[in-house]
Every structure is written in structure tokens, then in C-alpha cells.
Scaffold this motif. Sequence first.
Motif, PDB file in Angstrom:
ATOM      1  N   ALA A 299       0.831  -1.207   0.000  1.00 14.79           N
ATOM      2  CA  ALA A 299       0.000   0.000   0.000  1.00 14.79           C
ATOM      3  C   ALA A 299       0.867   1.258   0.000  1.00 14.79           C
ATOM      4  O   ALA A 299       0.572   2.230  -0.708  1.00 14.79           O
ATOM      5  N   PHE A 300       1.950   1.249   0.787  1.00 12.27           N
ATOM      6  CA  PHE A 300       2.864   2.399   0.822  1.00 12.27           C
ATOM      7  C   PHE A 300       3.512   2.606  -0.552  1.00 12.27           C
ATOM      8  O   PHE A 300       3.609   3.732  -1.042  1.00 12.27           O
ATOM      9  N   TRP A 301       4.002   1.524  -1.131  1.00 13.87           N
ATOM     10  CA  TRP A 301       4.701   1.599  -2.416  1.00 13.87           C
ATOM     11  C   TRP A 301       3.767   2.120  -3.515  1.00 13.87           C
ATOM     12  O   TRP A 301       4.125   3.026  -4.271  1.00 13.87           O
ATOM     13  N   THR A 302       2.556   1.563  -3.581  1.00 12.59           N
ATOM     14  CA  THR A 302       1.604   1.955  -4.621  1.00 12.59           C
ATOM     15  C   THR A 302       1.240   3.433  -4.501  1.00 12.59           C
ATOM     16  O   THR A 302       1.267   4.184  -5.489  1.00 12.59           O
ATOM     17  N   ALA A 303       0.905   3.879  -3.291  1.00 11.40           N
ATOM     18  CA  ALA A 303       0.495   5.271  -3.096  1.00 11.40           C
ATOM     19  C   ALA A 303       1.647   6.236  -3.383  1.00 11.40           C
ATOM     20  O   ALA A 303       1.442   7.306  -3.979  1.00 11.40           O
ATOM     21  N   THR A 304       2.862   5.870  -2.994  1.00 17.67           N
ATOM     22  CA  THR A 304       4.007   6.760  -3.204  1.00 17.67           C
ATOM     23  C   THR A 304       4.362   6.841  -4.681  1.00 17.67           C
ATOM     24  O   THR A 304       4.664   7.931  -5.204  1.00 17.67           O
ATOM     25  N   ARG A 305       4.339   5.721  -5.361  1.00 19.11           N
ATOM     26  CA  ARG A 305       4.640   5.726  -6.802  1.00 19.11           C
ATOM     27  C   ARG A 305       3.568   6.478  -7.594  1.00 19.11           C
ATOM     28  O   ARG A 305       3.867   7.163  -8.577  1.00 19.11           O
ATOM     29  N   GLU A 306       2.335   6.380  -7.166  1.00 21.60           N
ATOM     30  CA  GLU A 306       1.267   7.131  -7.838  1.00 21.60           C
ATOM     31  C   GLU A 306       1.501   8.629  -7.692  1.00 21.60           C
ATOM     32  O   GLU A 306       1.182   9.412  -8.595  1.00 21.60           O
ATOM     33  N   ALA A 307       2.067   9.034  -6.586  1.00 25.08           N
ATOM     34  CA  ALA A 307       2.301  10.461  -6.332  1.00 25.08           C
ATOM     35  C   ALA A 307       3.534  10.988  -7.041  1.00 25.08           C
ATOM     36  O   ALA A 307       3.553  12.145  -7.483  1.00 25.08           O
ATOM     37  N   TYR A 308       4.577  10.163  -7.178  1.00 24.44           N
ATOM     38  CA  TYR A 308       5.864  10.661  -7.672  1.00 24.44           C
ATOM     39  C   TYR A 308       6.356  10.013  -8.964  1.00 24.44           C
ATOM     40  O   TYR A 308       7.374  10.440  -9.517  1.00 24.44           O
ATOM     41  N   GLY A 309       5.697   8.977  -9.434  1.00 22.12           N
ATOM     42  CA  GLY A 309       6.182   8.320 -10.638  1.00 22.12           C
ATOM     43  C   GLY A 309       7.313   7.354 -10.343  1.00 22.12           C
ATOM     44  O   GLY A 309       7.510   6.923  -9.205  1.00 22.12           O
ATOM     45  N   ASP A 310       8.098   7.037 -11.383  1.00 21.80           N
ATOM     46  CA  ASP A 310       9.091   5.971 -11.276  1.00 21.80           C
ATOM     47  C   ASP A 310      10.503   6.447 -10.949  1.00 21.80           C
ATOM     48  O   ASP A 310      11.430   5.645 -10.903  1.00 21.80           O
ATOM     49  N   ARG A 311      10.711   7.739 -10.749  1.00 23.56           N
ATOM     50  CA  ARG A 311      12.068   8.220 -10.500  1.00 23.56           C
ATOM     51  C   ARG A 311      12.552   7.788  -9.114  1.00 23.56           C
ATOM     52  O   ARG A 311      11.744   7.495  -8.223  1.00 23.56           O
ATOM     53  N   ALA A 318      11.391  13.753  -1.710  1.00 20.74           N
ATOM     54  CA  ALA A 318      10.045  13.178  -1.751  1.00 20.74           C
ATOM     55  C   ALA A 318       9.639  12.769  -0.339  1.00 20.74           C
ATOM     56  O   ALA A 318      10.454  12.782   0.592  1.00 20.74           O
ATOM     57  N   ASP A 319       8.374  12.410  -0.188  1.00 18.78           N
ATOM     58  CA  ASP A 319       7.844  11.917   1.079  1.00 18.78           C
ATOM     59  C   ASP A 319       7.116  10.604   0.853  1.00 18.78           C
ATOM     60  O   ASP A 319       6.439  10.423  -0.167  1.00 18.78           O
ATOM     61  N   LEU A 320       7.244   9.707   1.813  1.00 16.56           N
ATOM     62  CA  LEU A 320       6.513   8.452   1.747  1.00 16.56           C
ATOM     63  C   LEU A 320       5.024   8.739   1.915  1.00 16.56           C
ATOM     64  O   LEU A 320       4.626   9.451   2.837  1.00 16.56           O
ATOM     65  N   VAL A 321       4.209   8.203   1.032  1.00 13.37           N
ATOM     66  CA  VAL A 321       2.764   8.414   1.101  1.00 13.37           C
ATOM     67  C   VAL A 321       2.141   7.227   1.825  1.00 13.37           C
ATOM     68  O   VAL A 321       2.290   6.075   1.406  1.00 13.37           O
ATOM     69  N   ILE A 322       1.435   7.514   2.910  1.00 11.13           N
ATOM     70  CA  ILE A 322       0.845   6.464   3.748  1.00 11.13           C
ATOM     71  C   ILE A 322      -0.677   6.595   3.694  1.00 11.13           C
ATOM     72  O   ILE A 322      -1.240   7.554   4.246  1.00 11.13           O
ATOM     73  N   PRO A 323      -1.362   5.681   3.025  1.00 16.94           N
ATOM     74  CA  PRO A 323      -2.827   5.755   2.963  1.00 16.94           C
ATOM     75  C   PRO A 323      -3.442   5.694   4.357  1.00 16.94           C
ATOM     76  O   PRO A 323      -2.980   4.934   5.217  1.00 16.94           O
ATOM     77  N   GLN A 324      -4.470   6.467   4.579  1.00 16.34           N
ATOM     78  CA  GLN A 324      -5.083   6.543   5.902  1.00 16.34           C
ATOM     79  C   GLN A 324      -5.603   5.190   6.370  1.00 16.34           C
ATOM     80  O   GLN A 324      -5.435   4.818   7.530  1.00 16.34           O
ATOM     81  N   GLU A 325      -6.220   4.428   5.477  1.00 12.60           N
ATOM     82  CA  GLU A 325      -6.762   3.128   5.870  1.00 12.60           C
ATOM     83  C   GLU A 325      -5.649   2.176   6.301  1.00 12.60           C
ATOM     84  O   GLU A 325      -5.806   1.410   7.258  1.00 12.60           O
ATOM     85  N   THR A 326      -4.519   2.233   5.605  1.00 16.65           N
ATOM     86  CA  THR A 326      -3.395   1.367   5.961  1.00 16.65           C
ATOM     87  C   THR A 326      -2.818   1.780   7.311  1.00 16.65           C
ATOM     88  O   THR A 326      -2.481   0.927   8.151  1.00 16.65           O
ATOM     89  N   LEU A 327      -2.692   3.081   7.534  1.00  9.95           N
ATOM     90  CA  LEU A 327      -2.216   3.570   8.827  1.00  9.95           C
ATOM     91  C   LEU A 327      -3.117   3.068   9.950  1.00  9.95           C
ATOM     92  O   LEU A 327      -2.630   2.606  10.999  1.00  9.95           O
ATOM     93  N   GLU A 328      -4.411   3.135   9.758  1.00 12.49           N
ATOM     94  CA  GLU A 328      -5.352   2.688  10.792  1.00 12.49           C
ATOM     95  C   GLU A 328      -5.222   1.190  11.045  1.00 12.49           C
ATOM     96  O   GLU A 328      -5.300   0.737  12.198  1.00 12.49           O
ATOM     97  N   GLU A 329      -5.003   0.408   9.997  1.00 16.90           N
ATOM     98  CA  GLU A 329      -4.833  -1.033  10.176  1.00 16.90           C
ATOM     99  C   GLU A 329      -3.576  -1.348  10.984  1.00 16.90           C
ATOM    100  O   GLU A 329      -3.582  -2.209  11.866  1.00 16.90           O
TER     101      GLU A 329
END
Length: 425
Positions: A299-311, A318-329
Motif C-alpha cells: 500500500a505504501f509503495w503503490t500510493a508513493t509511486r502514484e504520487a511521484y512516478g518511477d524516479r 520526496a515523502d513516503l505516502v501512507i494511505p489513511q486506511e493502511t495507517l489505521e490497520e
Amino acid sequence: MRPGYTEADEDRWVPEHGKSVYRSSFERDRARLLHSSGLRRLGAKTQVVSPHGDDFSRTRLTHSLEVAQVGRELGRLLGCDPDVVDAACLSHDLGHPPFGHNGEKVLNELAAGIGGFEGNAQTLRILTRLETKRFHPDGRSAGLNLTRASLDAAVKYPWRAHEAPIKRDGTRSSKFGAYEDDLEVFQWLRQGVEGTRKSMEAQVMDAADDIAYSVHDVEDGIVNGRFQLKFLDDDVQRARVIQTTQEWYLPETDEARIDVALTRLSANESWVRESDGSRRSLAALKNMTSEFIGRFCGAFWTATREAYGDRPLVRHEADLVIPQETLEEIQVMKGIAANYIMASREQMPIYARQREVIEGLHALLLETGDRFLDPQFQADFHAADDDAGRHRAIIDQIASLTDGACLEWYATLVRGRPVTNTLFA
């Protein structure tokens, strides 16, 4: 050098002439951590269950190794240098004193007059002063003399005590990353960084730490017979876990959202409602932890790559993107362990005994000065300019002890020897 890193990232506090022909600077950082005495000591320090309680439960050392594995892989997928993340993960708990967070709380109270005690600030102190590999020309220790990138990655809270964030209740967080007398190296490693943002590698380390102990503490608790996940089928116990999760980890999250997060987790086919200790049950628990680690990292990888692309996403770009639902889990998993282990009434007498041991040992060392200190801390004691510096040397000594050594020192020195020499006013 891995894409995205600069020569300044490879700088060391004390310049070292000549580079290895077969290892990168960051690989050498990781090796220095693996060979450090501080890392070895973590094998006898409390994670959640005492390291002397059984042969299965994780210690601070095994936890650190697992965090390094999770962080290394997640960091690599995001473009971070794996060895920088690995080194940060291996070092992230070096500053923990005996008896885990309970010991940290007691030492912070005892050191209130000299800037307090904070495990993460102590980690930086160990890396740059107490664990020796290199020295400055003037004779001062430079610690392991890691690269700027690795040191910055190890700083989980990149601010001083007075810069700590303000909490919801209006008070300042007790978490910080550097003592005032370690300010010189803190400013050096943060050169070129504005404000208090964490490096990308530090964010990956922090996430890996959360992921690892959220699932592994649950696994340890089940194997040790503290609880079964089927307990959460009971409405009263489920409500208690939700309440603990909110109080400890998600104070601004509605209980209904926490309940939904728990429902998502328990709906996973790998969820182990009951374990009987058999090989098949242990294998099922291992599968559950593996599934959840993969779920959270993915979930972290997918959300972060969606925000920043493949670089490559490194350092402060950059910042690690943490989905709220994943954080709650993740926080729900931590809340389960907290409810049945850390917040358990059975632990209260143990915590009180640990406090007695640390306070008693601290009082004796204050009164006897350098008499019982290890040679390296004796040297720090004598090199100090004032009582505050001498007190800090004593705090460093106690913090360095393993759980067993702390108990032994207390039994031998406090219980078995009268205190007669007062060196501190």
C-alpha cells in the motif's frame, strides 16, 4: 553511487582518506553497524516481552534485523540506497535503555535537569560519540563516523527538544532527535536541509519499524499465551481493544473507523483466530505476519509511486505516502498488542520493580561518581566540565546496560554494598 545521491551525502564527519575498491561508502556504514557492540547488546534488551522470558519472543536485536529486512526492500523499490535504509533500521533502537519504554521513561525523569533522556537522541549520541570507530584530530570521539546520508536516515525525530511538535493537548511532544551537547554533529548531518522534515530513508525506516512491530508483537503475544485473536469476537474485549488503539495511537480517529479497520484485518483469510502451538499453527501465524507485512508495504509503495512516478525517491526530494486506511490497520495491530501486553495489569508490578532498579542504581552512581563506571564512561566523567556533564556520563552508563546487566548491577552494588561517598551536591 546510486542515482539521486551526491558526494555530500557520502561525506563523513571526520574525513577518511581512501575508499574501498569493493564496497560503497553506504555498504561500509551498514558493516560498521553490524559489527558494533551497541547492536549486539540489543539481543538482551526488552522488546515487548522480556528477553529472558522464553526462547521465542523477539528482542530489540531480532526486531531490528526484521525492521532492516522490511525497510531495505521497501526502500529499494522506491529508489533509496538499500544500505542507507538498512543502516538506519539497524541503528534505530540502539538508544533504548534497559527495560524498553519503561526504562526510557524513568531515565527521562532522572535526567530532567540535564536535558532529559530520549531513546532516539541517545541513538545519535551512540552513533556519533559513544560507539567509537574514528576520532577527531583534537582527540574527541566521532563515533562510527557514518556518512551524512546514513546519519540523517537514522534520525527519526530531526529536531531538538524545544523544537518538538505541539500535541493536540497543547503540550510539546517528548520525542526529539538530539541533545544540546550533540548539537554540532546534528547541525553537520542536517546541512542543506530546511526545517524539521525527515529524509525519505528515515521515513522508510520509521514505516518499516511500525510495520514490523505491529505484526510481530501480535505474533509474540499469541505464541506466549497472552491472548488469542478469537478474543476479539467478544464485544466487550473488542471494544476494549478499540479504546486502547484510540487512546494510544489514534486519538483523533473515531472509534467507528477503528472498528472498520479491525473488521478489514479480521476478514483476511490468513487471520489466525486460534493457535494451539503446533507446527501447523505456528506456520499459520508466520503466514499471517508475512501477508500483513506485504499488504502494508504494498500500500505504501503503490500510493508513493502514484504520487511521484518511477524516479528514484531519495533524501529530501520526496515523502513516503501512507494511505489513511493502511495507517489505521497498522495502529489497530499495535493496539491489540498494547491492550493485552503493555497495558495489562499483570505488567504493573514488573514496571514498578524496573523503576526501583533504575532509580536505585542511578542514586548509587550519583553518590559514588566514577567508582563503578566502565572505563569509557569513567573517561567521559573525568572529561566533563561540570556536574551536568558528569551526570550525563552516568545516564549514558545506565542506558548502555542490558536488562540482565542492570539487574545484576543493582543486586551487587545497591543491595550488597553500602553507599558512603558523595561527589555530587
